[in-house]
Design a protein around this motif. Structure first.
Motif, PDB file in Angstrom:
ATOM      1  N   GLU A 250      -3.649  -7.302  -3.503  1.00 48.01           N
ATOM      2  CA  GLU A 250      -2.668  -6.618  -2.937  1.00 48.01           C
ATOM      3  C   GLU A 250      -3.560  -5.179  -3.867  1.00 48.01           C
ATOM      4  O   GLU A 250      -3.266  -4.481  -2.589  1.00 48.01           O
ATOM      5  CB  GLU A 250      -1.391  -6.573  -4.132  1.00 48.01           C
ATOM      6  N   ILE A 254      -5.032  -1.713  -1.821  1.00 47.70           N
ATOM      7  CA  ILE A 254      -4.333  -0.265  -1.998  1.00 47.70           C
ATOM      8  C   ILE A 254      -5.653   0.713  -2.175  1.00 47.70           C
ATOM      9  O   ILE A 254      -5.686   2.010  -1.842  1.00 47.70           O
ATOM     10  CB  ILE A 254      -3.298  -0.292  -3.170  1.00 47.70           C
ATOM     11  N   ALA A 260      -2.473   5.260   0.802  1.00 51.17           N
ATOM     12  CA  ALA A 260      -1.555   5.063   0.150  1.00 51.17           C
ATOM     13  C   ALA A 260      -0.204   6.099  -0.355  1.00 51.17           C
ATOM     14  O   ALA A 260      -0.672   7.097  -0.687  1.00 51.17           O
ATOM     15  CB  ALA A 260      -2.237   4.569  -0.915  1.00 51.17           C
ATOM     16  N   GLN A 264       2.525   2.698  -4.743  1.00 41.64           N
ATOM     17  CA  GLN A 264       1.137   1.821  -3.751  1.00 41.64           C
ATOM     18  C   GLN A 264       0.325   2.393  -4.739  1.00 41.64           C
ATOM     19  O   GLN A 264      -0.233   1.453  -5.999  1.00 41.64           O
ATOM     20  CB  GLN A 264       0.329   2.085  -2.828  1.00 41.64           C
TER      21      GLN A 264
END
Length: 320
Positions: A250, A254, A260, A264
């Motif tokens: 994850e 990002i 983004a 995020q």
């Protein structure tokens, strides 16, 4: 010790009114706008700290500031930045060819100014070696920085990149100032090492401010470095330290995503905080400054040494 404002006069002294006027205006914009001016101040302090005549280092101090600003002009164009010090960047205010030429002109003027140094021939040769090596290394560091965007590098690669991109000009200023002040070889080496470590601490802390700083004071969004995929000591620490593979993926997704969202970006920052990476960046900057301060043991007590100590502490005790 000379303050930033007291350096204004010498810094403005060397660029004469010539044609074409737009090129002269463009070349003047950054150095005349002020800024921290840590590098020229370091050159002067080093000259005084070794017992020399500070005024003899002034041409070098101005030259170093011109070189620094030459790199800023080119960096702003390469990075696509539109603002610096509250003003449009040179390539925006004028055009790209003028910006490139303004940087080149500052670079040339810097070496013309160095020729004004009143130092022995051997010292002049050594100063030129330090300064020219620094400019060569700056180019290497900038290219490494570009190459490192949107990829994860090791902490060793990151440190080497910022050593070349940031530290080398600090170190050339300090070593050159010590040479202008008449220091012996051992003292010059110690002062060079002081400035090299200080530069590392300064840049690591700058990266820390990019994530943990107050945007109203740093002048940049917390998300800038995350969206650009800037690989910092905090990022390399996070990649090493995140235990959950899903969270790591994850985070990597990002990092370097120009689209983004704010949510995020906040999530990436939270992941770094949970991994202890933001605190690690702050701690690593402190370690580098402590290393820098240890190199000053070769100097006798003086107001100039005190200034060099204060400069090192300021590098990690600032809000912008």
């Amino acid at each position: 010790m000379k303050t930033s404002k007291e350096l204004d006069g010498p810094i403005r002294r060397y660029i004469m009114d010539e044609e074409p006027a737009n090129l002269i205006e463009a070349a003047r914009q950054y150095p005349y706008a002020g800024g921290k001016r840590m590098r020229p101040a370091m050159a002067l302090a080093a000259a005084g700290a070794v017992g020399g005549d500070v005024s003899k280092a002034m041409p070098l101090a101005v030259a170093i500031e011109y070189i620094h600003n030459f790199t800023l002009i080119h960096d702003d164009f390469m990075d696509g930045d539109e603002k610096r010090r509250g003003m449009p960047t040179i390539h925006v205010a004028y055009d790209v060819p003028t910006a490139i030429l303004a940087g080149d002109a500052l670079f040339a003027k810097a070496f013309q100014i160095i020729a004004d140094l009143d130092v022995p021939d051997r010292s002049m040769r050594e100063i030129l070696r330090y300064v020219t090596q620094a400019v060569w290394d700056l180019a290497r560091g900038q290219e490494m920085d570009v190459n490192n965007e949107r990829r994860i590098v090791s902490e060793e690669e990151y440190i080497e990149t910022i050593r070349l991109k940031t530290s080398v000009l600090f170190a050339a200023a300090a070593a050159g100032g010590a040479l202008a002040g008449g220091a012996d070889d051992g003292t010059v080496r110690a002062i060079h090492e002081y400035a090299m470590a200080l530069g590392l601490g300064f840049q690591i802390f700058d990266d820390y401010l990019g994530v943990a700083g107050d945007p109203s004071k740093t002048g940049k969004s917390v998300g800038n470095d995350i969206r650009k995929g800037k690989c910092t000591a905090m990022v390399t620490h996070a990649v090493r330290s995140i235990a959950d593979p899903a969270v790591l993926e994850e985070f990597k997704a990002i990092l370097g995503d120009p689209g983004a969202t704010e949510e995020q970006v906040a999530r990436a920052r939270s992941i770094m905080e949970d991994a202890g990476s933001i605190a690690y960046g702050r701690r690593l900057a402190q370690e580098k400054v402590d290393e820098a301060l240890s190199k000053l043991d070769v100097l006798a007590p003086s107001e100039h040494k005190d200034f060099m100590v204060a400069l090192a502490r300021y590098s990690i005790d600032r809000e912008s």
